[in-house]
Motif scaffolding. Structure first.
Motif, PDB file in Angstrom:
ATOM      1  N   VAL A 140      44.549  31.995  46.668  1.00 37.15           N
ATOM      2  CA  VAL A 140      44.460  33.217  46.624  1.00 37.15           C
ATOM      3  C   VAL A 140      44.894  34.084  45.408  1.00 37.15           C
ATOM      4  CG1 VAL A 140      44.649  35.489  47.841  1.00 37.15           C
ATOM      5  CG2 VAL A 140      44.022  33.320  49.078  1.00 37.15           C
ATOM      6  N   ILE A 142      45.437  32.665  42.506  1.00 34.13           N
ATOM      7  CA  ILE A 142      44.551  32.134  41.369  1.00 34.13           C
ATOM      8  C   ILE A 142      43.249  33.045  41.399  1.00 34.13           C
ATOM      9  CG2 ILE A 142      43.213  30.170  40.372  1.00 34.13           C
ATOM     10  CD1 ILE A 142      45.384  28.524  41.654  1.00 34.13           C
ATOM     11  N   SER A 143      42.701  33.670  42.546  1.00 32.87           N
ATOM     12  CA  SER A 143      41.291  34.153  42.521  1.00 32.87           C
ATOM     13  C   SER A 143      41.404  35.485  42.435  1.00 32.87           C
ATOM     14  CB  SER A 143      40.590  33.612  43.972  1.00 32.87           C
ATOM     15  OG  SER A 143      40.627  32.285  44.088  1.00 32.87           O
ATOM     16  N   MET A 144      42.437  36.239  42.237  1.00 32.56           N
ATOM     17  CA  MET A 144      42.637  37.728  42.245  1.00 32.56           C
ATOM     18  C   MET A 144      42.485  38.025  40.780  1.00 32.56           C
ATOM     19  SD  MET A 144      44.875  39.025  45.223  1.00 32.56           S
ATOM     20  CE  MET A 144      46.481  38.250  44.657  1.00 32.56           C
ATOM     21  N   PRO A 145      41.724  38.912  40.332  1.00 32.86           N
ATOM     22  CA  PRO A 145      41.627  39.627  38.893  1.00 32.86           C
ATOM     23  C   PRO A 145      43.125  40.340  38.758  1.00 32.86           C
ATOM     24  CG  PRO A 145      39.656  40.449  40.355  1.00 32.86           C
ATOM     25  CD  PRO A 145      40.634  39.854  41.087  1.00 32.86           C
ATOM     26  N   PHE A 147      43.885  42.922  36.834  1.00 36.84           N
ATOM     27  CA  PHE A 147      43.822  44.006  36.714  1.00 36.84           C
ATOM     28  C   PHE A 147      43.692  44.698  37.921  1.00 36.84           C
ATOM     29  CE2 PHE A 147      39.416  42.418  36.039  1.00 36.84           C
ATOM     30  CZ  PHE A 147      38.814  43.273  37.048  1.00 36.84           C
ATOM     31  N   TRP A 148      43.096  44.205  38.906  1.00 37.22           N
ATOM     32  CA  TRP A 148      42.636  44.811  40.181  1.00 37.22           C
ATOM     33  C   TRP A 148      43.916  44.703  40.911  1.00 37.22           C
ATOM     34  CZ3 TRP A 148      42.722  42.639  45.208  1.00 37.22           C
ATOM     35  CH2 TRP A 148      42.200  43.611  46.296  1.00 37.22           C
ATOM     36  N   SER A 151      45.777  47.714  39.676  1.00 32.12           N
ATOM     37  CA  SER A 151      45.260  48.940  40.097  1.00 32.12           C
ATOM     38  C   SER A 151      46.018  49.328  41.581  1.00 32.12           C
ATOM     39  CB  SER A 151      43.954  49.105  40.073  1.00 32.12           C
ATOM     40  OG  SER A 151      43.626  48.945  38.651  1.00 32.12           O
ATOM     41  N   LEU A 199      49.269  35.215  39.488  1.00 34.83           N
ATOM     42  CA  LEU A 199      48.362  34.216  39.319  1.00 34.83           C
ATOM     43  C   LEU A 199      49.346  32.649  38.939  1.00 34.83           C
ATOM     44  CD1 LEU A 199      45.740  32.857  37.957  1.00 34.83           C
ATOM     45  CD2 LEU A 199      46.475  34.075  35.855  1.00 34.83           C
ATOM     46  N   LEU A 265      45.627  42.629  29.984  1.00 32.91           N
ATOM     47  CA  LEU A 265      45.415  43.318  31.039  1.00 32.91           C
ATOM     48  C   LEU A 265      46.538  44.030  31.931  1.00 32.91           C
ATOM     49  CD1 LEU A 265      42.357  40.986  32.142  1.00 32.91           C
ATOM     50  CD2 LEU A 265      42.056  43.448  31.714  1.00 32.91           C
TER      51      LEU A 265
ATOM     52  N   ILE B 317      37.420  38.384  44.805  1.00 39.26           N
ATOM     53  CA  ILE B 317      38.262  37.496  45.378  1.00 39.26           C
ATOM     54  C   ILE B 317      37.622  36.669  46.328  1.00 39.26           C
ATOM     55  CG2 ILE B 317      40.404  37.212  46.817  1.00 39.26           C
ATOM     56  CD1 ILE B 317      41.109  39.905  45.703  1.00 39.26           C
ATOM     57  N   VAL B 320      35.389  34.163  44.202  1.00 30.80           N
ATOM     58  CA  VAL B 320      36.148  33.245  43.440  1.00 30.80           C
ATOM     59  C   VAL B 320      37.088  32.212  44.294  1.00 30.80           C
ATOM     60  CG1 VAL B 320      37.908  33.074  41.769  1.00 30.80           C
ATOM     61  CG2 VAL B 320      36.282  34.685  41.588  1.00 30.80           C
ATOM     62  N   LEU B 321      37.558  32.495  45.368  1.00 33.90           N
ATOM     63  CA  LEU B 321      38.182  31.663  46.100  1.00 33.90           C
ATOM     64  C   LEU B 321      37.212  30.603  46.586  1.00 33.90           C
ATOM     65  CD1 LEU B 321      41.009  31.736  47.313  1.00 33.90           C
ATOM     66  CD2 LEU B 321      40.146  32.872  49.431  1.00 33.90           C
TER      67      LEU B 321
END
Lengths: 324, 345, 556
Positions: A140, A142-145, A147-148, A151, A199, A265, B317, B320-321
């Protein structure tokens, strides 16, 4: 031993030269990027415009301009911005370096500590619930942007929960130098550190676990087990040690890229005046001197990190030399 | 290519029946992996939902997600509610878009143009998926060609290509992508008779596709190089097998496996990159949307209507997950020794 | 501090002047508010701080309290902030020689922050410097000075001989003009006319400040981080109208945060004032939580969509009219922040400006006020124009509400039957990009803020043939609109203005209406300035020319 190092240096120079040419070319391919008009102001007459263009040398052929910019950047070191005129480029980059270093160092400490803890727990309980849960959380992360995440962190700490005891200590966005006010420095950076580290905790934790699991199947671990060493001692003294080789080389590359501006970012979202944000602002305003300086700076770190990791790797493992 | 540990996990029955090709073994393994199957199902659902965007806009949200709707109102629980709500209390300053209604219309609320965020998310998803998919194709094809040529031919060709890859590699990804975007987005490209307008999706696809080429090309080059020097290829050469035949028979299948292992992970990475570029307003150009641009729109409303930024973030998310889970599954199935890893940043 | 202090609200100032007892009371009260640090913030810096070069309202507000010209706009709130008063000159000189000669007497005892006296030589050097550093308006404002032609041709050797003459014995400076100029004092009152020492380098000072004459001086400036202003040790108040003393000890102007974050920082008391306009969606929350922290003031500015009258589809007048009738100015106003923050406008001049006469043909009930879009008429015109299905690209910059206005305009154009798309480009290049005819921009979003209160600053600058330069990045007539008849009227009226300002203003109103009928633009609205300040900031003082006066607010 000297020859390969010299060769490596020559390669680095070549790469950096290539990058500088690419950046310069990209900039001059952009329409509306003619800095003369922006320098001259909003209702300049064409005559004034022509003078400005001439005084900055924008009417010369591109190779000449390229050489001039590089000369000012590296030899006389007095290159100044096209947008904020008079602002010297090199001091600006030098001044923003501590910000980026603070951000990346803090985040690195967090991610290394947590990734090692996570990898060890997961490897120790491989196949079990903690292992699966940690690996899922890592993915999870790794999968989160980033910048998001930043924010959302701002939303929580600056607005929604700012007035509760949880986050009332969080100061406004920005950066205070460590030397000026260490407490403030820490408070302003904690949230960005965590945001940036998430990340890498996921990434490194997963890689470490995989390496640990692999190491457990090696002969020397079996030997250690046979000798009756405790699981803990095997994990820390033997398995972890060998697994850290990959970990360290990955760390070298990532750290180099982040110090070089890869944390862009995070810096933008948290308004940290570091090298990444400097680059971003320069790119947005098409400020060529700044773009050149920051890009050269960041590619320098990436190239050096690459070289250091390669050399370290070759030194550690002669087999790699052939594979490359 | 046998390994004691992985053999143990292979289904015993497979060996007893008629010998199967490595592909079928891998696929069979993949479909036994419950996580991977779950990820595939999630991805299929997301793709279907995004494909249904026009239907959603027409029948559920009943509004055009690309036209500003600053003056309109909707009926909610029998009351007429303005989409852009002017402040009536206090000083009467400012206008705030409607928040999540959790009903068909404006499920996630409106953005600052009064457009339905849920409908825009489905349309935006189409673009995010298209860009990350085709950028992956671009990366893999270019990387395969460059990596194979460099590794197989060697010599000067290899040196030149390897240095080119080094230049690209040393260029921090976002900086390269941003530089390229700023140029192309403000100008578009003209190649011979073809003009690619600046708002075309082809631009982000090419930009993202190109910046990641070294990530895949370098391992492929290494792999091809070590294969070319391996005993069985040397033996084949000694027997007089032509180079082209060696390439096709012995090398390409290995490269293909590598590409398959990389594909889902690269797509996950590309999706994150696309969203980052769009967030920096240099990816997909308005009025077109992607999940990244909707987060950017939501950034302006972060403190009042956070759902506009949060919802597309969650969509990224989840996607991508799922891609990462699928990537793990594919790697376990096709590359049991897990030699390949995607570097991320 | 031994300097005399006062309260800067006009009512109290009157009381202070009327009696000694009241004056001492006020002095005591004002003294309590001395000191502290004023924290200002903006999304970005505004370039060089060279007074002869910087052309941004953001830094003009700073230069307003650090430097002085011969004359100055009054440092007060309200309408009288548009008045010009003597500053480094002792009086506003009477015109001689039919308005072609002005003799300024220089005030004695004013010192620069480097300790040197202000002398007539400094004034001459400053005006030479305007040409030597290629001031943006050197060729359009200051070309009226005798000798300016030579200076424009070869700036390096500029002397302005016979144009600006110093007389050290009499302590005067005499200006000779080639023709009478009704706006000459305005041009001297902007920061371009700020007097700098004669030995100031004849190149862009960039990030190093010129020596100050006002109550504050810039002590450090880093465009990526912040600007710090401290008290000028050599400042002694000489005229409270022209350059009053300040309250706070230090001003710290931070650059970088996004407007949303600036609002939050002010709400949390981390900052005192923001340069950028707060995002529209935050306003209700700000207004309900901090009603006393919000100050709204009129601006002389317009937001408009210039249409290129020389290329398709807007070389067709019906198409331009259709856009004007279809544009829902209320929606545009809503994007900007609602009816309290902006007024729908159809014309060139902003309401309340000299020469303004309300006129709006592009509405449901044509007359003087815009009420609602007339979609039926717009569609009919669109059909008549034959431009349905034409591709149009709207160019907007990436700052503040501009992208949102661009998105909305695309929506309107699509509704009319165009095939419209939006292109958002960096604010740093958008303004020059839309001016250059080589970029074939069809329609864009732009805005214009006055330099000084004269109608010619809009009409002559933005829509005359003289400001249209095809193929140049400096072609401020973005529409490329050039009507020989109207141009003749403009030139005639510029002459009228020298002798009869009132008649000229009436005439500007007529020219404005003629321009509106030609529809080179779709004017959207006139914005108002909303200042959001921290709870501790008091004595908010707003000049129509330079906005919040940093020296007149207090924080304790």
């Amino acid at each position: 031993m000297l020859l390969p190092i010299l060769r490596r240096l020559a390669e680095m120079l070549f790469v950096m030269f290539g990058i500088s040419v690419v950046v310069f070319g990209i900039f001059f391919a952009t329409p509306g990027a003619d800095p003369a008009a922006r320098i001259a102001g909003r209702n300049a007459t064409p005559e004034v415009l022509a003078q400005v263009r001439h005084s900055f040398g924008f009417d010369e052929p591109l190779p000449v301009q390229y050489v001039k910019v590089m000369e000012k950047l590296f030899i006389s070191r007095d290159l100044t911005s096209f947008v904020n005129r008079g602002e010297k480029v090199i001091p600006a980059v030098v001044e923003s370096t501590p910000v980026t270093l603070s951000l990346v160092f803090g985040a690195a400490v967090i991610w290394v500590v947590f990734a090692i803890i996570m990898g060890m727990i997961a490897a120790a309980t491989r196949g079990g619930i903690p292992d699966r849960l940690l690996m899922f959380l890592g993915l999870v992360g790794i999968s989160m942007p980033v910048f998001w995440v930043g924010s959302v962190a701002n939303l929580i700490t600056q607005s929604r929960f700012h007035h509760t005891f949880l986050f009332s200590w969080v100061p406004g966005l920005g950066y205070t130098p460590l030397t000026q006010n260490p407490g403030m420095w820490f408070k302003q950076l904690v949230i960005p550190w965590i945001t940036l580290a998430i990340l890498y905790i996921g990434l490194y934790g997963r890689v470490l676990r995989a390496n640990l699991v692999e190491a457990y199947q090696e002969d020397f671990i079996r030997t250690a087990r046979a000798k009756g060493l405790s699981e803990r001692r095997i994990m820390v003294r033997h398995a972890l040690r060998t697994s850290l080789i990959t970990f360290v080389s990955m760390f070298g590359l990532d750290f180099g890229a982040l110090v070089g501006g890869g944390a862009l970012l995070t810096e933008v979202v948290f308004n940290l005046p570091g090298v990444g944000r400097l680059t971003y602002v320069a790119l947005q305003s098409l400020d060529l001197p700044f773009i050149m300086a920051t890009v050269m700076y960041s590619s320098f770190f990436v190239v050096v990190a690459n070289a250091v990791v390669d050399i370290a790797y070759a030194w550690l493992d002669p087999r790699v030399r052939d594979a490359r | 290519m046998s390994d004691a540990t992985t053999d143990a996990t292979l289904p015993k029955t497979a060996a007893a029946e008629t010998p199967e090709g490595p592909w079928r073994v891998a696929l069979r393994k993949l479909f036994r992996d419950r996580t991977a199957v779950g990820a595939i199902i999630v991805l299929v659902l997301i793709v279907l939902a995004c494909c249904a965007a026009p239907l959603y806009a027409k029948y559920v949200s009943q509004s055009d997600p690309f036209q500003s709707n600053l003056d309109g109102s909707i009926t909610l629980d029998g009351n007429s509610v303005d989409i852009m709500q002017a402040d009536t209390a206090g000083l009467g300053l400012g206008v705030t878009p409607i928040g999540p209604t959790w009903h068909g219309q404006y499920f996630f609320g409106a953005d600052n143009q009064g457009r339905d965020v849920a409908a825009r998310m489905l349309y935006g998803g189409q673009n995010s998926l298209l860009i990350s998919f085709f950028a992956t194709v671009v990366t893999l094809v270019l990387a395969a060609i460059i990596g194979t040529i460099a590794g197989f031919i060697g010599g000067l060709t290899d040196t030149v290509l390897a240095r080119l890859l080094d230049v690209l590699w040393a260029f921090p990804v976002y900086l390269l992508a941003i530089s390229l975007s700023i140029v192309f987005i403000s100008k578009g490209i003209q190649i011979g008779p073809f003009t690619i307008p600046s708002n075309s999706l082809i631009l982000p696809i090419m930009i993202i596709g190109i910046v990641y080429v070294p990530y895949v090309a370098r391992p492929i080059r290494g792999q091809v190089m070590s294969l070319t020097r391996s005993d069985f290829v040397l033996a084949a050469r000694c027997l007089g097998v032509p180079s082209f035949r060696i390439l096709v028979r012995d090398i390409l299948p290995n490269v293909t496996t590598t590409l398959i292992v990389f594909a889902p992970l690269m797509m996950a990475l590309n999706m994150l990159t696309e969203s980052a570029l769009s967030f920096l307003s240099i990816g997909v150009q308005p009025p077109n949307a992607s999940w990244g641009t909707i987060i950017l729109d939501g950034e302006d409303l972060l403190y009042t209507q956070p759902m506009v930024a949060i919802a597309p973030g969650l969509a990224i998310i989840i996607t991508v997950l799922a891609l990462n889970f699928l990537g793990d599954g594919v790697r376990d199935a096709f590359d049991p020794r897990a030699k390949l890893r995607v570097k991320k940043d | 501090m031994t300097l005399r202090r006062w309260l800067h609200s006009s009512a109290l100032a009157l009381i202070a002047a009327s009696g000694l007892a009241a004056a001492t009371a006020v002095t005591a009260q004002a003294a309590d508010h001395m000191g502290g640090t004023l924290n200002l913030t903006g999304a970005s810096a505004a370039g060089t701080i060279d007074p002869q070069i910087n052309y941004t309202s953001q830094f003009w507000s700073v230069l307003f309290i650090t430097n002085d010209g011969l004359v100055a706009f009054k440092h007060v709130s309200g309408e009288s902030s548009n008045d010009v008063v003597p500053d480094l000159a002792t009086a506003i000189p009477a015109p001689q020689d039919g308005g072609k000669t002005y003799v300024f007497t220089i005030r004695k005892g004013v010192k620069f922050s480097n300790g040197k006296d202000v002398t007539p030589d400094d004034v001459v050097a400053t005006f030479q410097r305007i040409f030597k550093v290629s001031n943006p308006n050197a060729g359009s404002w200051y070309n009226v000075i005798v000798g300016a032609d030579a200076c424009l041709k070869t700036p390096a050797t500029c002397t302005l001989a016979g144009g600006v003459v110093a007389d050290d014995a009499a302590n005067t400076v005499t200006f000779h003009l080639t023709q009478p100029d009704s706006e000459f004092f305005y041009k001297l009152a902007t920061p371009f006319g700020d007097i700098v020492p004669a030995d100031t380098a004849a190149k862009d000072l960039g990030t190093s400040p010129a020596p100050a004459t006002g109550p504050y001086m810039i002590t450090s400036y880093d465009p990526q981080k912040n600007m710090i202003l401290k008290r000028n040790p050599y400042y002694k108040e000489w005229s409270k109208d022209a350059q009053p003393a300040g309250y706070v000890d230090t001003i710290n102007y931070t650059f970088g945060p996004k407007p949303e974050d600036e609002v939050t920082a002010i709400e949390n008391g981390q900052q005192d004032w923001m340069f950028d306009s707060p995002p529209s969606d935050r306003l209700p929350e700000m207004a309900s939580k901090f009603p006393n922290s919000i100050h709204i003031n009129p601006l002389f500015a317009i937001y408009y969509a210039p249409m290129n009258v020389n290329i398709a589809p807007f070389n067709n007048k019906d198409a331009r009219l259709a856009v004007n009738y279809a544009l829902n100015r209320k929606s545009a106003v809503n994007i900007y922040g609602g009816p309290r923050l902006a007024v729908p406008n159809c014309q060139v001049l902003p309401p309340g400006f000299p020469g303004y006469k309300a006129y709006c043909p592009y509405t449901k009930n044509p007359g003087s006020k815009w009420s609602a879009p007339d979609m039926v008429k717009a569609k009919a015109l669109m059909k008549a124009s034959g431009q349905i299905g034409q591709p149009v690209t709207v160019i907007a910059d990436d700052q503040n509400v501009d992208p949102a206005l661009g998105t909305y305009l695309v929506s309107v154009l699509n509704e009319l039957g165009f095939k419209a798309t939006l292109k958002v480009i960096s604010a740093n290049i958008q303004f020059t990009y839309i001016q250059n005819t080589k970029n074939n921009v069809q329609i864009s979003i732009s805005q214009w803020y006055q330099d000084y209160p004269a109608a010619s600053d809009f009409i002559n600058v933005l829509l005359s043939c003289g400001s249209f330069h095809p193929g140049s990045d400096a072609s401020i007539n973005i529409s490329g609109f050039c009507d020989k008849g109207i141009d003749a009227e403009i030139n005639k009226n510029l002459i009228t203005a020298v002798t009869d300002q009132k008649a000229a203003n009436a005439e500007w109103g007529k020219i404005d209406a003629e321009l509106v009928d030609q529809a080179p633009w779709a004017t959207m609205f006139t914005p108002k300035q909303l200042d959001f300040v921290s709870a501790r900031l008091k004595n908010f003082t707003f000049s129509d020319q330079f906005h919040m006066i940093y020296s007149q607010v207090w924080v304790q």
